[in-house]
Design a protein around this motif. Structure first.
Motif, PDB file in Angstrom:
ATOM      1  N   UNK A   6       0.837  -1.206   0.000  1.00  0.00           N
ATOM      2  CA  UNK A   6       0.000   0.000   0.000  1.00  0.00           C
ATOM      3  C   UNK A   6       0.867   1.249   0.000  1.00  0.00           C
ATOM      4  N   UNK A   7       1.881   1.279   0.847  1.00  0.00           N
ATOM      5  CA  UNK A   7       2.775   2.443   0.915  1.00  0.00           C
ATOM      6  C   UNK A   7       3.567   2.584  -0.386  1.00  0.00           C
ATOM      7  N   UNK A   8       4.102   1.475  -0.882  1.00  0.00           N
ATOM      8  CA  UNK A   8       4.908   1.526  -2.101  1.00  0.00           C
ATOM      9  C   UNK A   8       4.127   1.964  -3.321  1.00  0.00           C
ATOM     10  N   UNK A   9       2.951   1.394  -3.505  1.00  0.00           N
ATOM     11  CA  UNK A   9       2.130   1.767  -4.652  1.00  0.00           C
ATOM     12  C   UNK A   9       1.652   3.215  -4.522  1.00  0.00           C
ATOM     13  N   UNK A  10       1.251   3.603  -3.310  1.00  0.00           N
ATOM     14  CA  UNK A  10       0.842   4.992  -3.083  1.00  0.00           C
ATOM     15  C   UNK A  10       1.980   5.961  -3.328  1.00  0.00           C
ATOM     16  N   UNK A  11       3.186   5.592  -2.889  1.00  0.00           N
ATOM     17  CA  UNK A  11       4.349   6.451  -3.117  1.00  0.00           C
ATOM     18  C   UNK A  11       4.640   6.632  -4.597  1.00  0.00           C
ATOM     19  N   UNK A  12       4.479   5.557  -5.364  1.00  0.00           N
ATOM     20  CA  UNK A  12       4.657   5.642  -6.815  1.00  0.00           C
ATOM     21  C   UNK A  12       3.667   6.637  -7.411  1.00  0.00           C
ATOM     22  N   UNK A  13       2.409   6.509  -7.045  1.00  0.00           N
ATOM     23  CA  UNK A  13       1.368   7.396  -7.579  1.00  0.00           C
ATOM     24  C   UNK A  13       1.644   8.847  -7.183  1.00  0.00           C
ATOM     25  N   UNK A  14       1.940   9.074  -5.905  1.00  0.00           N
ATOM     26  CA  UNK A  14       2.207  10.433  -5.437  1.00  0.00           C
ATOM     27  C   UNK A  14       3.410  11.057  -6.123  1.00  0.00           C
ATOM     28  N   UNK A  15       4.455  10.279  -6.316  1.00  0.00           N
ATOM     29  CA  UNK A  15       5.663  10.793  -6.976  1.00  0.00           C
ATOM     30  C   UNK A  15       5.401  11.153  -8.435  1.00  0.00           C
ATOM     31  N   UNK A  16       4.631  10.337  -9.119  1.00  0.00           N
ATOM     32  CA  UNK A  16       4.297  10.628 -10.516  1.00  0.00           C
ATOM     33  C   UNK A  16       3.441  11.893 -10.600  1.00  0.00           C
ATOM     34  N   UNK A  17       2.468  12.035  -9.698  1.00  0.00           N
ATOM     35  CA  UNK A  17       1.661  13.259  -9.672  1.00  0.00           C
ATOM     36  C   UNK A  17       2.532  14.479  -9.401  1.00  0.00           C
ATOM     37  N   UNK A  18       3.487  14.339  -8.476  1.00  0.00           N
ATOM     38  CA  UNK A  18       4.383  15.461  -8.169  1.00  0.00           C
ATOM     39  C   UNK A  18       5.198  15.832  -9.394  1.00  0.00           C
ATOM     40  N   UNK A  19       5.690  14.841 -10.120  1.00  0.00           N
ATOM     41  CA  UNK A  19       6.474  15.093 -11.327  1.00  0.00           C
ATOM     42  C   UNK A  19       5.655  15.885 -12.353  1.00  0.00           C
ATOM     43  N   UNK A  20       4.419  15.453 -12.601  1.00  0.00           N
ATOM     44  CA  UNK A  20       3.578  16.154 -13.568  1.00  0.00           C
ATOM     45  C   UNK A  20       3.205  17.553 -13.093  1.00  0.00           C
ATOM     46  N   UNK A  21       2.951  17.707 -11.811  1.00  0.00           N
ATOM     47  CA  UNK A  21       2.675  19.044 -11.274  1.00  0.00           C
ATOM     48  C   UNK A  21       3.898  19.943 -11.472  1.00  0.00           C
ATOM     49  N   UNK A  22       5.081  19.414 -11.198  1.00  0.00           N
ATOM     50  CA  UNK A  22       6.310  20.191 -11.394  1.00  0.00           C
ATOM     51  C   UNK A  22       6.488  20.629 -12.837  1.00  0.00           C
ATOM     52  N   UNK A  23       6.210  19.740 -13.777  1.00  0.00           N
ATOM     53  CA  UNK A  23       6.283  20.111 -15.194  1.00  0.00           C
ATOM     54  C   UNK A  23       5.308  21.225 -15.526  1.00  0.00           C
ATOM     55  N   UNK A  24       4.087  21.105 -15.021  1.00  0.00           N
ATOM     56  CA  UNK A  24       3.060  22.100 -15.290  1.00  0.00           C
ATOM     57  C   UNK A  24       3.452  23.461 -14.706  1.00  0.00           C
ATOM     58  N   UNK A  25       3.884  23.470 -13.454  1.00  0.00           N
ATOM     59  CA  UNK A  25       4.258  24.729 -12.802  1.00  0.00           C
ATOM     60  C   UNK A  25       5.474  25.339 -13.496  1.00  0.00           C
ATOM     61  N   UNK A  26       6.431  24.505 -13.879  1.00  0.00           N
ATOM     62  CA  UNK A  26       7.613  25.023 -14.579  1.00  0.00           C
ATOM     63  C   UNK A  26       7.226  25.659 -15.916  1.00  0.00           C
ATOM     64  N   UNK A  27       6.210  25.114 -16.578  1.00  0.00           N
ATOM     65  CA  UNK A  27       5.780  25.693 -17.854  1.00  0.00           C
ATOM     66  C   UNK A  27       5.181  27.086 -17.656  1.00  0.00           C
ATOM     67  N   UNK A  28       4.683  27.360 -16.482  1.00  0.00           N
ATOM     68  CA  UNK A  28       4.123  28.682 -16.171  1.00  0.00           C
ATOM     69  C   UNK A  28       5.220  29.655 -15.765  1.00  0.00           C
ATOM     70  N   UNK A  29       6.177  29.201 -14.966  1.00  0.00           N
ATOM     71  CA  UNK A  29       7.236  30.059 -14.416  1.00  0.00           C
ATOM     72  C   UNK A  29       8.601  29.700 -14.995  1.00  0.00           C
ATOM     73  N   UNK A  30       8.709  29.620 -16.300  1.00  0.00           N
ATOM     74  CA  UNK A  30       9.946  29.193 -16.961  1.00  0.00           C
ATOM     75  C   UNK A  30      11.159  30.053 -16.606  1.00  0.00           C
ATOM     76  N   UNK A  31      10.964  31.321 -16.476  1.00  0.00           N
ATOM     77  CA  UNK A  31      12.089  32.230 -16.305  1.00  0.00           C
ATOM     78  C   UNK A  31      12.516  32.402 -14.850  1.00  0.00           C
ATOM     79  N   UNK A  32      11.846  31.760 -13.918  1.00  0.00           N
ATOM     80  CA  UNK A  32      12.131  31.970 -12.503  1.00  0.00           C
ATOM     81  C   UNK A  32      13.051  30.888 -11.949  1.00  0.00           C
ATOM     82  N   UNK A  33      13.998  31.312 -11.102  1.00  0.00           N
ATOM     83  CA  UNK A  33      14.856  30.359 -10.401  1.00  0.00           C
ATOM     84  C   UNK A  33      14.212  29.905  -9.091  1.00  0.00           C
ATOM     85  N   UNK A  34      13.129  30.561  -8.708  1.00  0.00           N
ATOM     86  CA  UNK A  34      12.435  30.208  -7.462  1.00  0.00           C
ATOM     87  C   UNK A  34      11.730  28.866  -7.664  1.00  0.00           C
ATOM     88  N   UNK A  35      11.859  27.937  -6.732  1.00  0.00           N
ATOM     89  CA  UNK A  35      11.297  26.585  -6.900  1.00  0.00           C
ATOM     90  C   UNK A  35       9.788  26.520  -6.651  1.00  0.00           C
TER      91      UNK A  35
END
Length: 128
Positions: A6-35
């Protein structure tokens, strides 16, 4: 064994969602060094954990494996405290004169908005 899966599968799902969220946010704030991607994942994760904990406290009953899947797995994989810490260090070590200020601002924003998001999520469940 079920809890580990349960923890392992949930961690996989959460990490993939985080990755896609990061891509989306980076596409909005491309020029910023702020994380902004890490900040977004942590604040959204705080809101979600507030909502879920409020629901579990007042509305629904979840089994232990389901709680582990959601809280430890999905949200543990989605939120990014270790990445947050590294981002803070990088801001602090930046060559710019404002490195210390940006690092402190980043920490304060995370803590304050994170606490507000958890409270808001928990409070919203009271309205249901």
């Amino acid at each position: 064994m079920l809890n580990i899966l349960a923890v392992g599968f949930g961690g996989f799902i959460g990490s993939v969602f985080r990755y896609f969220l990061g891509l989306f946010i980076h596409s909005i704030f491309r020029q910023s060094a702020f994380p902004y991607g890490t900040l977004s994942a942590n604040i959204l994760g705080c809101l979600i954990i507030g909502l879920l904990s409020g629901l579990v406290d007042h509305r629904i009953d979840l089994s232990a494996p389901t709680r582990l899947f959601l809280f430890t797995g999905v949200l543990g994989g989605f939120t990014t405290f270790s990445t947050f810490s590294l981002d803070t260090l990088r801001l602090f070590q930046a060559d710019s004169a404002g490195g210390l200020f940006m690092a402190v601002l980043y920490v304060v924003i995370h803590v304050v908005l994170g606490l507000i998001a958890v409270y808001l999520g928990h409070w919203l469940t009271q309205l249901l």
